[in-house]
Design an enzyme around this catalytic site. Sequence first.
Site, mmCIF file in Angstrom:
data_model
loop_
_atom_site.group_PDB
_atom_site.id
_atom_site.type_symbol
_atom_site.label_atom_id
_atom_site.label_comp_id
_atom_site.label_asym_id
_atom_site.label_seq_id
_atom_site.Cartn_x
_atom_site.Cartn_y
_atom_site.Cartn_z
ATOM 1 N N GLU A 87 0.821 -1.207 0.000
ATOM 2 C CA GLU A 87 0.000 0.000 0.000
ATOM 3 C C GLU A 87 0.859 1.262 0.000
ATOM 4 O O GLU A 87 0.788 2.103 0.885
ATOM 5 C CB GLU A 87 -0.967 -0.026 1.185
ATOM 6 C CG GLU A 87 -2.006 -1.115 1.000
ATOM 7 C CD GLU A 87 -2.977 -1.246 2.164
ATOM 8 O OE1 GLU A 87 -4.176 -1.418 1.915
ATOM 9 O OE2 GLU A 87 -2.524 -1.197 3.320
ATOM 10 N N GLU A 138 -4.296 -10.495 0.335
ATOM 11 C CA GLU A 138 -5.113 -10.330 1.530
ATOM 12 C C GLU A 138 -6.552 -10.627 1.151
ATOM 13 O O GLU A 138 -7.057 -10.114 0.149
ATOM 14 C CB GLU A 138 -5.032 -8.907 2.097
ATOM 15 C CG GLU A 138 -3.686 -8.509 2.648
ATOM 16 C CD GLU A 138 -3.674 -7.090 3.207
ATOM 17 O OE1 GLU A 138 -4.772 -6.567 3.524
ATOM 18 O OE2 GLU A 138 -2.588 -6.507 3.307
#
Length: 952
Positions: free
Chosen positions: A414, A484
Amino acid sequence: MSFRTTAVDYVEDVSPGSGALPPRAWYAASDAKALSLNGSWRLRVSATIDAEDDSFAEEGYDAGDWAEVQVPGHWVLQGHGSPIYTNHLYPFPVDPPHVPTENPTGDHLRVFDLPEAWPADGGAVVRFDGVESCARVWLNGTDIGEFKGSRLPHEFAVGHLLKPKGNVLAVRVHQWSAGSYLEDQDQWWLPGIFRDVTLLHRPAGSVLDFFVHAGYDHVTGEGTLRVDSDVDGRVTVPALDIDVATGESVTVAVEPWNAETPRLYDGELVTEGERVPLRIGFRTIVLEDGLLKVNGKAILFKGVNRHEWHPEKGRALDLETMREDVLLMKRHNLNAVRTSHYPPHPAFLDLCDEYGLWVIDECDLETHGFTEQDWRDNPVDDDRWTPALLDRAARMVERDKNHPSIVFWSLGNEAGTGRGLTAMAEWIHGRDSSRLVHYEGDWNCRDTDVYSRMYANHAEVEQIGKELDGGTHKRRELPFIQCEYAHAMGNGPGGLADYQELFEKHDRLQGGFIWEWIDHGITHPELGYAYGGDFGEELHDGNFVCDGLIFPDRTPSPGLVEYKKVIEPVRIEGDGADGTVRVTNKYDFADLSALAFEWSYQVEGETVESGSLSVPALKPGETADVKLPEPPADHRGAETQWTVRALLAQDTSWGPAGHVVAWGQFPVAARPLPSVAPTEGPVRGEGQITLGPAAFDARTGALRSVGGVPVEGMRLDVWRATTDNDDGAEWQTDTRYGVLWRALGLHRMQHRLDAVELSDDALTVRTRVSPAAREVGLATVYRWTSDGDRLKLTVSVAPEGDWTVPLPRLGIRFGLAEADAVRWFGGGPGEAYPDSRLASTVGRWQSTVDGLQTPYVRPQENGARADVRWAEIGGLRIEGDPEFWFTARRWTTEQLDAATHLTDLTPGETVWVNLDHGQHGLGSQSCGPGPLPQYHLKAEPAQFSFVFSTAR
């Protein structure tokens, strides 16, 4: 005139630091001397970076009045300041590379003597394996450098500064630095020296850096070994009769390494001055036919994201805690770990090599907070920061490159996109072509070798599996993983089995990694476990830090037990009618020779006979139909079933003989439904109505007792204490049913009595259950009948109005004055919900009421047992038609809903029991998708029955 000091400019310097030696391969030990500097250190914490001068680093400084802390450790977990939790927001103004003047700074001192046997010749280095977030180091008053990169090793040459006695190692650690902008991971901000500090003797001719290349040819069965070393030497592997010079290749027949059979060969690298033990695993990783293949075989990740965590020590983990994690993973059928979002302690990777886990090794890089300004000024797209990014990539790769368990290098997490990430990918590809590069944020796969996503819902995953997802040509030719998915926050995640079905259906889908391994609760004397906001943080993200498959004390959650069942490596299916069991080997590499199989036969949930089952040593992907023995004596009129289990046949490194790896259940004879002939009629008396063994309030028709057992407040119940996944995440645009339920008022339903009717054979109570201020409602009829000994309740529910949301639950709730022991026949031993119930085993179970509770760090709906045929509690026996969900607790749903920590729950004198006809699914909408439509509890007409009697 400027008064800003320049002595601390390094804190805001975007460079990785100065003075540190080039990164190199990490190894646990060699024959060279080493001195651990872990233990008790002196600590002084200042509120700002320039509050104190550097005199503490000088020899002779008196730090006798300083505090003592343990290293490895975090000073904020040892009574000095407080931890801070944010998911992605920076807890300081975003003005890179600047950080606040109010910057907690910990001055650390360690005085040490060299051991008497410490060699007088050669050099020495001091190694820091992890310091958050920026450190400046002195030895015996000499400034030897400073560094950033919290979860990465840094070594400094100090041989020329050492003396036999009274060495003073001084380390100034700043909580915030320019490096903090690169470390915005979803976790607690915890400053300190949290990994090992070690002094290493470096003899003349000692090993510097080395790279073990150990490939495997799956066609010939041969491995090729070459060890490149900065210092010439020899490599020996006795089991393979290898004795070659460094840099020289040798090819021999070997057993390959994989996560299922992690064969390691002990070897040694010997140079003039040092002998370094090697643990060599032969394996080859390629991208071929659009798939990630290891040793010629496409693999399926059954993985988890793992932050390093201990509820008292934070990220300062010892070896046994790391080993406990790996053993729990292996015992729950996991085969892969993503080291979110930084390289772990290097000893953890040794354990992955030893026990067998595929690893995505992730760089210590996240700049998530820049999303708040649409990624403007993001360091990964700013050339000034590129040297720091490359330094982090190099320190990860060089440290960890000799671990066979690592299949991917991950650029970080991220951090948006940018030139710095491209530079990292290019450097890694150039340095190590034997592994693939991962980064989730690169959706076009410009820099990566895999298409990786987070929290893609089931429908999108299926489209990707069918190669109908579009994207660039390069992306369409790459495998897909969910780095994820299935957010394990609170009660959940739901939908795991549905994801796994897709992963196994489409070759392109190579599995995924649950978010995440452990709840990051911090042990707290008043709260039990603390989470975000419990330390007075100005900005925080609450209990979003508690989203693991294990609780902070490492107890497996129901989510982990469910995941074990979903990903079990042997599929066991059966047909009770013809007595055949079908066994399928779902391993990627291993056959079934390490497993033993056993059968058992249950009558009404109790095993009456059992034995071993002969199953061939099937190869991966093979299936065999195996005949079960003849069923035991006829049990006509009883529910019967087979259970077949696959067990470890012998002790292994990670589990004892008899450990259950996989299991299957299948019915033989169905359950006879309970029936009550309505032979008794209701009788109105003084203030009450009697019907068989029961007494009711004459005015309201409310049940008061059954067989002398007092019953309180029995009525329809649709509310549950919302789960984290019910409530969803604020940023989500999908429907968040927990929010809608409260807006509709389902947590404050009102019950209107319409009629109490007595007939010859029944007591009928008509009601309407509805929320204030709304026109929707549930017309609810309770019909009571009895045969004199037993009492039957039939509940009929008809929705009225325009119901646009599903119900949280649908059933009845009542209170019992005295109840503790619970027995039931149904699903167990743990909780289950509609989209998380594969692990629920049908049998006879027993517990206490307290034992039924699941201790989620933030209290919420929990503890339901599925498929219950009958339950006994508080002197009552309850049978269901159809099977029901059973819950019992010593507090009301409203009290559970209001609690923010487990310590808020005070047991009352009443045990509240829920008998549910239905429950809404769980999903994982605390960050991922909600429950699939088939798990929604629709507001539609329903009828269900319960039979009450006194317990046997």
